[in-house]
Design a protein around this motif. Structure first.
Motif, PDB file in Angstrom:
ATOM      1  N   ILE A 106     -39.283  27.318 -35.293  1.00  0.00           N
ATOM      2  CA  ILE A 106     -38.942  28.287 -36.473  1.00  0.00           C
ATOM      3  C   ILE A 106     -38.644  29.416 -35.761  1.00  0.00           C
ATOM      4  N   MET A 107     -37.451  30.111 -35.712  1.00  0.00           N
ATOM      5  CA  MET A 107     -37.025  31.121 -34.854  1.00  0.00           C
ATOM      6  C   MET A 107     -37.543  32.343 -35.881  1.00  0.00           C
ATOM      7  N   LEU A 108     -37.984  33.368 -35.273  1.00  0.00           N
ATOM      8  CA  LEU A 108     -38.474  34.909 -35.897  1.00  0.00           C
ATOM      9  C   LEU A 108     -37.163  35.718 -35.338  1.00  0.00           C
ATOM     10  N   THR A 109     -36.585  36.372 -36.065  1.00  0.00           N
ATOM     11  CA  THR A 109     -35.519  37.202 -35.802  1.00  0.00           C
ATOM     12  C   THR A 109     -35.480  38.644 -36.550  1.00  0.00           C
ATOM     13  N   ALA A 110     -35.550  39.766 -35.894  1.00  0.00           N
ATOM     14  CA  ALA A 110     -35.239  41.025 -36.483  1.00  0.00           C
ATOM     15  C   ALA A 110     -33.600  41.159 -36.584  1.00  0.00           C
ATOM     16  N   ARG A 111     -33.040  40.369 -36.411  1.00  0.00           N
ATOM     17  CA  ARG A 111     -31.446  40.806 -36.368  1.00  0.00           C
ATOM     18  C   ARG A 111     -30.771  40.296 -37.567  1.00  0.00           C
ATOM     19  N   ASP A 112     -29.912  41.015 -38.282  1.00  0.00           N
ATOM     20  CA  ASP A 112     -29.200  40.649 -39.500  1.00  0.00           C
ATOM     21  C   ASP A 112     -27.905  39.998 -39.155  1.00  0.00           C
ATOM     22  N   ASP A 113     -27.384  39.976 -38.084  1.00  0.00           N
ATOM     23  CA  ASP A 113     -26.185  39.425 -37.837  1.00  0.00           C
ATOM     24  C   ASP A 113     -26.228  37.757 -37.905  1.00  0.00           C
ATOM     25  N   GLU A 114     -25.337  37.203 -38.837  1.00  0.00           N
ATOM     26  CA  GLU A 114     -25.411  35.682 -39.030  1.00  0.00           C
ATOM     27  C   GLU A 114     -25.198  34.991 -37.755  1.00  0.00           C
ATOM     28  N   ILE A 115     -24.540  35.422 -37.022  1.00  0.00           N
ATOM     29  CA  ILE A 115     -24.061  34.770 -35.989  1.00  0.00           C
ATOM     30  C   ILE A 115     -25.322  34.371 -35.006  1.00  0.00           C
ATOM     31  N   ASP A 116     -26.368  35.242 -35.004  1.00  0.00           N
ATOM     32  CA  ASP A 116     -27.273  34.959 -34.105  1.00  0.00           C
ATOM     33  C   ASP A 116     -28.352  33.777 -34.631  1.00  0.00           C
ATOM     34  N   ARG A 117     -28.469  33.946 -36.037  1.00  0.00           N
ATOM     35  CA  ARG A 117     -29.109  32.845 -36.804  1.00  0.00           C
ATOM     36  C   ARG A 117     -28.383  31.478 -36.726  1.00  0.00           C
ATOM     37  N   VAL A 118     -26.981  31.596 -36.813  1.00  0.00           N
ATOM     38  CA  VAL A 118     -26.394  30.224 -36.414  1.00  0.00           C
ATOM     39  C   VAL A 118     -26.335  29.825 -35.051  1.00  0.00           C
ATOM     40  N   VAL A 119     -26.507  30.621 -34.303  1.00  0.00           N
ATOM     41  CA  VAL A 119     -26.544  29.888 -32.735  1.00  0.00           C
ATOM     42  C   VAL A 119     -28.079  29.325 -32.768  1.00  0.00           C
ATOM     43  N   GLY A 120     -29.111  29.929 -33.004  1.00  0.00           N
ATOM     44  CA  GLY A 120     -30.296  29.293 -33.153  1.00  0.00           C
ATOM     45  C   GLY A 120     -30.317  28.007 -33.799  1.00  0.00           C
ATOM     46  N   LEU A 121     -29.695  27.953 -34.870  1.00  0.00           N
ATOM     47  CA  LEU A 121     -29.773  26.541 -35.486  1.00  0.00           C
ATOM     48  C   LEU A 121     -28.754  25.442 -34.818  1.00  0.00           C
ATOM     49  N   GLU A 122     -27.492  25.988 -33.978  1.00  0.00           N
ATOM     50  CA  GLU A 122     -26.789  25.047 -33.132  1.00  0.00           C
ATOM     51  C   GLU A 122     -27.611  24.552 -32.009  1.00  0.00           C
ATOM     52  N   ILE A 123     -28.346  25.380 -31.520  1.00  0.00           N
ATOM     53  CA  ILE A 123     -29.097  24.889 -30.199  1.00  0.00           C
ATOM     54  C   ILE A 123     -30.376  24.056 -30.496  1.00  0.00           C
ATOM     55  N   GLY A 124     -30.599  23.893 -31.767  1.00  0.00           N
ATOM     56  CA  GLY A 124     -31.676  23.058 -32.254  1.00  0.00           C
ATOM     57  C   GLY A 124     -32.876  23.521 -32.983  1.00  0.00           C
ATOM     58  N   ALA A 125     -32.957  24.930 -33.362  1.00  0.00           N
ATOM     59  CA  ALA A 125     -34.133  25.167 -33.989  1.00  0.00           C
ATOM     60  C   ALA A 125     -33.922  24.814 -35.254  1.00  0.00           C
ATOM     61  N   ASP A 126     -35.211  24.469 -36.030  1.00  0.00           N
ATOM     62  CA  ASP A 126     -35.520  23.757 -37.243  1.00  0.00           C
ATOM     63  C   ASP A 126     -35.401  24.695 -38.232  1.00  0.00           C
ATOM     64  N   ASP A 127     -35.673  25.712 -38.265  1.00  0.00           N
ATOM     65  CA  ASP A 127     -35.787  26.872 -39.096  1.00  0.00           C
ATOM     66  C   ASP A 127     -35.620  28.219 -38.676  1.00  0.00           C
ATOM     67  N   TYR A 128     -35.265  29.281 -39.537  1.00  0.00           N
ATOM     68  CA  TYR A 128     -35.567  30.640 -39.087  1.00  0.00           C
ATOM     69  C   TYR A 128     -35.873  31.425 -40.374  1.00  0.00           C
ATOM     70  N   VAL A 129     -36.908  32.655 -40.039  1.00  0.00           N
ATOM     71  CA  VAL A 129     -36.916  33.712 -40.892  1.00  0.00           C
ATOM     72  C   VAL A 129     -36.562  34.970 -40.348  1.00  0.00           C
ATOM     73  N   THR A 130     -36.065  35.894 -41.090  1.00  0.00           N
ATOM     74  CA  THR A 130     -35.533  36.985 -40.764  1.00  0.00           C
ATOM     75  C   THR A 130     -36.609  38.256 -41.114  1.00  0.00           C
ATOM     76  N   LYS A 131     -36.913  38.905 -40.021  1.00  0.00           N
ATOM     77  CA  LYS A 131     -37.888  40.078 -40.252  1.00  0.00           C
ATOM     78  C   LYS A 131     -37.430  41.291 -41.056  1.00  0.00           C
ATOM     79  N   PRO A 132     -38.148  42.157 -42.035  1.00  0.00           N
ATOM     80  CA  PRO A 132     -39.430  41.747 -42.391  1.00  0.00           C
ATOM     81  C   PRO A 132     -39.759  40.159 -43.200  1.00  0.00           C
ATOM     82  N   PHE A 133     -40.546  39.543 -42.958  1.00  0.00           N
ATOM     83  CA  PHE A 133     -40.599  38.249 -43.707  1.00  0.00           C
ATOM     84  C   PHE A 133     -41.953  38.198 -44.585  1.00  0.00           C
ATOM     85  N   SER A 134     -41.836  37.263 -45.533  1.00  0.00           N
ATOM     86  CA  SER A 134     -43.169  37.175 -46.218  1.00  0.00           C
ATOM     87  C   SER A 134     -44.080  36.263 -45.640  1.00  0.00           C
ATOM     88  N   VAL A 135     -45.152  36.307 -45.164  1.00  0.00           N
ATOM     89  CA  VAL A 135     -46.294  35.718 -44.557  1.00  0.00           C
ATOM     90  C   VAL A 135     -46.416  34.363 -45.386  1.00  0.00           C
TER      91      VAL A 135
END
Length: 233
Positions: free
Chosen positions: A78-107
């Protein structure tokens, strides 16, 4: 046996918050504060889930995730990212991450996503079949292997699960909401491109092995279906 969660994050306050909540849920935790330490701990231990910050000292989270998958390590990430740019989240999924959450997130939401991933590890998506065939595709669920005309296709775990669901239901349209709920446990109110990203990459990979259009059809406004299309020699 307790599930083991590796927290890879360089924010001390967030590490304390996450480890406290994870241990309260009954998980064992490990911590790495930079990319090099994270890689050493990944290599030396067995983890059930990795919480992986994108921005890390020495080696970033995307590089770590990419190398994990290149080495055929399919530990859920599960990627944890402070970035708002969608491309960063897309890259994470493309390289094999299962999920991501964007900071600040709900624990609370993060804990729910971890539980979904752990539950899905034991979910029988494949109805106990040793092999599944559809046209030129052969799937061996127990080994997470896919072959196209005898050639092994290199897929991420999520791509494998998506393809298997589609092939099992070949010719049937599977609704977006169903696929998101089945594979990511997202409700129908969640707006996300995670499914579209995985379908696109899966099509691209299957097409590169000669399957026309990747065999996956988009049914606009509804979802996707798999058809046994022609194979290009």
């Amino acid at each position: 046996m307790k599930a083991r969660i590796l927290v890879v994050e360089d924010d001390h306050a967030l590490v304390s918050l996450l480890t406290h909540n994870l241990e309260r849920e009954g998980y064992e935790t490990g911590v790495a504060m930079d990319g090099e330490e994270a890689w050493r701990k990944i290599q030396s231990g067995e983890w059930d889930v990795i919480l992986l910050d994108v921005m890390l000292p020495h080696r970033d989270g995307l590089e770590i995730c990419r190398q994990l998958r290149q080495e055929k390590n399919y530990t859920p990430v599960i990627m944890l990212t402070a970035r708002d740019d969608e491309i960063d989240r897309v890259v994470g999924l493309e390289i094999g991450a299962d999920d991501y959450v964007t900071k600040p997130f709900s624990v609370r939401e993060l804990m729910a996503r971890i539980k979904v991933i752990l539950r899905r590890r034991n979910l029988d998506l494949y109805e106990g079949k040793p092999e599944i065939e559809a046209g030129p595709i052969l799937i061996r669920p127990e080994n997470y292997e896919v072959f196209l005309k005898g050639q092994k296709v290199d897929l991420t775990r999520k791509e494998f699960e998506l393809l298997t669901l589609l092939v099992q239901n070949k010719g049937r349209v599977l609704k977006r909401d169903y696929l998101l709920q089945r594979l990511w446990d997202y409700g129908d109110t969640v707006k996300t491109r995670v499914l579209d990203v995985h379908v696109s990459k899966l099509r691209e990979k299957l097409a590169s092995y000669g399957l026309k259009g990747g065999g996956i059809e988009t049914v606009r406004g509804i979802g996707y279906k798999f058809e046994e299309k022609g194979y290009e020699e």
